[in-house]
Write an enzyme that holds these catalytic residues in place. Sequence first.
Site, mmCIF file in Angstrom:
data_model
loop_
_atom_site.group_PDB
_atom_site.id
_atom_site.type_symbol
_atom_site.label_atom_id
_atom_site.label_comp_id
_atom_site.label_asym_id
_atom_site.label_seq_id
_atom_site.Cartn_x
_atom_site.Cartn_y
_atom_site.Cartn_z
ATOM 1 N N ASP A 165 88.020 -9.533 36.631
ATOM 2 C CA ASP A 165 88.781 -9.069 37.098
ATOM 3 C C ASP A 165 88.627 -7.670 36.683
ATOM 4 O O ASP A 165 88.641 -7.956 34.412
ATOM 5 C CB ASP A 165 89.984 -10.026 37.144
ATOM 6 C CG ASP A 165 90.880 -10.620 38.172
ATOM 7 O OD1 ASP A 165 89.607 -10.583 39.136
ATOM 8 O OD2 ASP A 165 91.098 -10.939 37.829
ATOM 9 N N ARG A 166 88.590 -6.729 36.453
ATOM 10 C CA ARG A 166 89.551 -5.366 36.299
ATOM 11 C C ARG A 166 89.987 -5.411 35.177
ATOM 12 O O ARG A 166 89.521 -4.661 34.019
ATOM 13 C CB ARG A 166 89.488 -4.518 37.747
ATOM 14 C CG ARG A 166 89.890 -2.577 36.816
ATOM 15 C CD ARG A 166 90.803 -1.638 37.377
ATOM 16 N NE ARG A 166 90.596 -0.802 36.924
ATOM 17 C CZ ARG A 166 90.817 0.390 38.188
ATOM 18 N NH1 ARG A 166 91.590 0.368 39.027
ATOM 19 N NH2 ARG A 166 91.769 1.478 37.436
#
Length: 306
Positions: free
Chosen positions: A136-137
């Site tokens: 994920d970011r």
Amino acid sequence: MLVTLTVETGGQRADQFLSRSLNNLTRSAAQKLLEGGHVLRAGKALKKNDRLTPGDEISVLIPDPTEVEILPQDIPLDVVYEDEDVIVVNKPVGMVVHPAPGHPDGTLVNALLHHCGDSLSGINGELRPGIVHRIDRDTSGLIIAAKNDAAHLALAEQLQDHSLYREYEAVIVGGLKDDQGTVDLPIARHPTDRKKMAINHYNGRHAVTHWTVLRRYPGYTHIQCRLETGRTHQIRVHLAAQGHPVLGDPVYNGMRKGFPELAGQCLHARRLSFVHPRTEERMMLEAPLPDYFTATLARCQRLEGQ
């Protein structure tokens, strides 16, 4: 490139089987291959809703990747390991892995295109060149990319049979009763919020997370997580389902005051192990805990003295 797959479990739809067998290919990408007549059984093109039986031999003709229109960008990379086949990067918090709506550039893919030039695999098409798996970011840590299609297929197979080992560390909200355990709950897209995932016992995909307590603090716990599968948001969803969301997670109710150093969830991909696609030697790589994580642990330690 022609890839041959053998069906082991019957009853699956063709698009489901394809998405699970080819590096967790998205369902929409699998359907495009099927609609384009690139997936055959006994020489006959399969449709997306055709059911498969054990022993079916499925031939997948992966088209040559379209010309990548993503611009290479000179973005600094923390390269942990690199050779002619693979590159492993320690991704910082805030970096998106591949271009998506709202994030057309400044991504890991943009940086890899600049760093590696033309030596990235094209199996995933124009949006995700070289990318074998995602994080994920707002998760930091190790991510691997393939520099050629042979390496990509070998790593994708390891991802599928769970021999590609991924270990994370996290700080979660609350205290766990046991010192270790396993969460085995299926995950699917949230029925009403498309940005979230959720536990779904009817339509969810098999997902398993193993966890071990590293240290307990007042109101928080530092844990290690090992992924057996790799679903979107898996660790975050599994821990939130146990009532212990990852600290700082804005999506799954992990936000807590008093931790200004957190720009996202306190989750770090610490270790990565895989069999090298060329040498066949097992490699183990590690990325130290980043500053935001150590600062969070220090703040948790101070809570013990209050």
